[in-house]
Design a protein around this motif. Structure first.
Motif, short mmCIF file in Angstrom:
data_model
loop_
_atom_site.label_atom_id
_atom_site.label_comp_id
_atom_site.label_asym_id
_atom_site.label_seq_id
_atom_site.Cartn_x
_atom_site.Cartn_y
_atom_site.Cartn_z
N LEU A 61 0.82 -1.21 0.00
CA LEU A 61 0.00 0.00 0.00
C LEU A 61 0.86 1.26 0.00
O LEU A 61 0.62 2.19 -0.78
CB LEU A 61 -0.93 0.00 1.21
N THR A 62 1.86 1.31 0.88
CA THR A 62 2.68 2.52 0.96
C THR A 62 3.40 2.79 -0.36
O THR A 62 3.57 3.95 -0.75
CB THR A 62 3.72 2.41 2.09
N THR A 63 3.81 1.74 -1.05
CA THR A 63 4.51 1.94 -2.32
C THR A 63 3.57 2.54 -3.36
O THR A 63 3.98 3.41 -4.14
CB THR A 63 5.07 0.61 -2.83
N ARG A 64 2.34 2.10 -3.37
CA ARG A 64 1.38 2.67 -4.31
C ARG A 64 1.13 4.15 -4.00
O ARG A 64 1.00 4.98 -4.90
CB ARG A 64 0.07 1.88 -4.27
N MET A 65 1.06 4.50 -2.72
CA MET A 65 0.85 5.90 -2.36
C MET A 65 2.07 6.75 -2.72
O MET A 65 1.94 7.88 -3.20
CB MET A 65 0.56 6.02 -0.85
N LYS A 66 3.26 6.20 -2.50
CA LYS A 66 4.48 6.92 -2.86
C LYS A 66 4.52 7.15 -4.37
O LYS A 66 4.96 8.21 -4.84
CB LYS A 66 5.72 6.15 -2.43
N GLY A 67 4.08 6.18 -5.14
CA GLY A 67 4.05 6.33 -6.59
C GLY A 67 3.16 7.48 -7.03
O GLY A 67 3.48 8.21 -7.98
N ILE A 68 2.03 7.65 -6.34
CA ILE A 68 1.13 8.77 -6.66
C ILE A 68 1.83 10.10 -6.41
O ILE A 68 1.79 11.01 -7.24
CB ILE A 68 -0.15 8.67 -5.82
N ILE A 69 2.48 10.22 -5.26
CA ILE A 69 3.17 11.46 -4.92
C ILE A 69 4.32 11.72 -5.88
O ILE A 69 4.54 12.86 -6.33
CB ILE A 69 3.66 11.42 -3.47
N ASP A 70 5.07 10.68 -6.23
CA ASP A 70 6.17 10.84 -7.18
C ASP A 70 5.67 11.38 -8.51
O ASP A 70 6.32 12.24 -9.13
CB ASP A 70 6.88 9.51 -7.40
N THR A 71 4.52 10.89 -8.97
CA THR A 71 3.96 11.35 -10.23
C THR A 71 3.58 12.83 -10.16
O THR A 71 3.84 13.60 -11.09
CB THR A 71 2.72 10.51 -10.60
N VAL A 72 2.97 13.23 -9.04
CA VAL A 72 2.59 14.64 -8.86
C VAL A 72 3.82 15.53 -8.86
O VAL A 72 3.85 16.57 -9.53
CB VAL A 72 1.79 14.81 -7.55
N VAL A 73 4.84 15.13 -8.11
CA VAL A 73 6.05 15.95 -8.01
C VAL A 73 6.79 16.00 -9.35
O VAL A 73 7.30 17.05 -9.75
CB VAL A 73 6.98 15.42 -6.90
N ASP A 74 6.84 14.87 -10.05
CA ASP A 74 7.50 14.85 -11.37
C ASP A 74 6.80 15.81 -12.33
O ASP A 74 7.47 16.54 -13.08
CB ASP A 74 7.48 13.43 -11.95
N ASP A 75 5.49 15.81 -12.32
CA ASP A 75 4.73 16.70 -13.21
C ASP A 75 4.97 18.17 -12.83
O ASP A 75 5.19 19.02 -13.70
CB ASP A 75 3.24 16.36 -13.14
N TYR A 76 4.94 18.45 -11.53
CA TYR A 76 5.17 19.82 -11.06
C TYR A 76 6.59 20.27 -11.42
O TYR A 76 6.80 21.41 -11.87
CB TYR A 76 4.96 19.88 -9.55
N THR A 77 7.55 19.40 -11.24
CA THR A 77 8.94 19.73 -11.55
C THR A 77 9.13 20.00 -13.03
O THR A 77 9.78 20.98 -13.43
CB THR A 77 9.87 18.58 -11.11
N GLU A 78 8.56 19.16 -13.87
CA GLU A 78 8.73 19.30 -15.31
C GLU A 78 8.15 20.62 -15.82
O GLU A 78 8.69 21.23 -16.76
CB GLU A 78 8.06 18.12 -16.02
N HIS A 79 7.06 21.08 -15.21
CA HIS A 79 6.37 22.27 -15.70
C HIS A 79 6.80 23.56 -15.00
O HIS A 79 6.56 24.66 -15.54
CB HIS A 79 4.86 22.11 -15.57
N ASN A 80 7.41 23.45 -13.82
CA ASN A 80 7.67 24.67 -13.04
C ASN A 80 9.11 24.84 -12.56
O ASN A 80 9.48 25.93 -12.14
CB ASN A 80 6.75 24.70 -11.81
N LEU A 81 9.91 23.77 -12.59
CA LEU A 81 11.26 23.83 -12.03
C LEU A 81 12.27 23.38 -13.08
O LEU A 81 12.75 22.24 -13.06
CB LEU A 81 11.33 22.94 -10.77
N PRO A 82 12.64 24.25 -14.01
CA PRO A 82 13.48 23.85 -15.14
C PRO A 82 14.87 23.36 -14.76
O PRO A 82 15.37 22.39 -15.35
CB PRO A 82 13.56 25.13 -15.99
N LEU A 83 15.52 23.99 -13.80
CA LEU A 83 16.86 23.56 -13.42
C LEU A 83 16.85 22.16 -12.82
O LEU A 83 17.66 21.31 -13.17
CB LEU A 83 17.48 24.55 -12.41
N LEU A 84 15.93 21.94 -11.90
CA LEU A 84 15.83 20.62 -11.26
C LEU A 84 15.43 19.56 -12.27
O LEU A 84 15.96 18.44 -12.25
CB LEU A 84 14.82 20.68 -10.11
N ALA A 85 14.50 19.91 -13.17
CA ALA A 85 14.08 18.95 -14.20
C ALA A 85 15.27 18.54 -15.07
O ALA A 85 15.44 17.36 -15.41
CB ALA A 85 12.98 19.54 -15.05
N LYS A 86 16.11 19.52 -15.43
CA LYS A 86 17.29 19.23 -16.25
C LYS A 86 18.26 18.33 -15.50
O LYS A 86 18.79 17.36 -16.07
CB LYS A 86 17.97 20.54 -16.64
#
Length: 213
Positions: A61-86
């Motif tokens: 269960l915890t792994t599935r929840m972590k996967g959800i958060i990782d997806t949200v953060v990855d999307d936020y990073t890709e669209h808003n944090l160019p240096l970190l995304a690079k």
């Protein structure tokens, strides 16, 4: 984001409940390391599974929840944090050059240690961890030294990504509370009978009188 997370959490809980019948009590040697993902997890507390529940069930269960958060953060990073995304893209490219046994695992196995604890006097010929060690990285993919301004900007973006993860985690916990009853019911219906049967079998074997020849 809140409504999207609620839907993702609901589907993840559905997938976790569908997986539960596949769980079987472990019969192999236990490992001594604590799972950092599950010990004190707010996800388990929110789902009411932080008590006497087998670790493999919790971890799935915890792994599935972590996967959800990782997806949200990855999307936020890709669209808003160019240096970190690079930086993350370049790190991923370097990792692709080495063997990565932890990639592509089912959720219930993701994040667990790759190798069992060593047995004294019985050394391994090799371990998955050793195979996963980085090899030579081409010059073009090696990290480039950043200026002080770039370092400060990157620290700011990392802080923003951490804040996004924290916010998403709180929303996931709130969403999990809505599934608390059915999560507990699924464990009681599917998991606890298997645990009880294992304990009964163990009790019978301990109470069995010695055989006389």
């Amino acid at each position: 984001m809140e409504r999207t997370l609620e839907a993702l959490v609901g589907r993840a809980v559905d997938a976790w409940i569908a997986w539960l019948p596949r769980w079987k009590p472990a019969t192999h040697r236990t490992r001594t390391r604590l799972c950092r993902r599950c010990i004190g997890s707010p996800f388990l507390a929110a789902a009411g599974l932080d008590g006497d529940v087998p670790h493999a069930v919790q971890h799935a269960l915890t792994t599935r929840m972590k996967g959800i958060i990782d997806t949200v953060v990855d999307d936020y990073t890709e669209h808003n944090l160019p240096l970190l995304a690079k930086e993350l893209r370049e790190t991923e490219k370097r990792k692709e050059l080495s063997y990565r046994p932890e990639v592509g695992l089912d959720p219930e196995f993701d994040g667990l240690q790759l190798d069992p604890d060593p047995v004294p006097g019985e050394p391994f010929l090799f371990t998955l961890g050793e195979l996963a060690e980085d090899g030579g990285v081409p010059e073009s993919l090696r990290p480039i030294e950043l200026s002080e301004e770039e370092k400060q900007a990157l620290r700011t973006e990392i802080r923003l990504a951490d804040e996004c993860a924290d916010h998403a985690g709180r929303l996931v916990c709130l969403a999990l509370q809505e599934h608390r009853m059915r999560a507990r019911e699924a464990v009681q219906r599917i998991i606890e009978p298997q645990v009880d049967a294992m304990l009964d079998a163990l009790s019978e074997s301990l109470d069995m009188p010695p055989t006389r020849w």
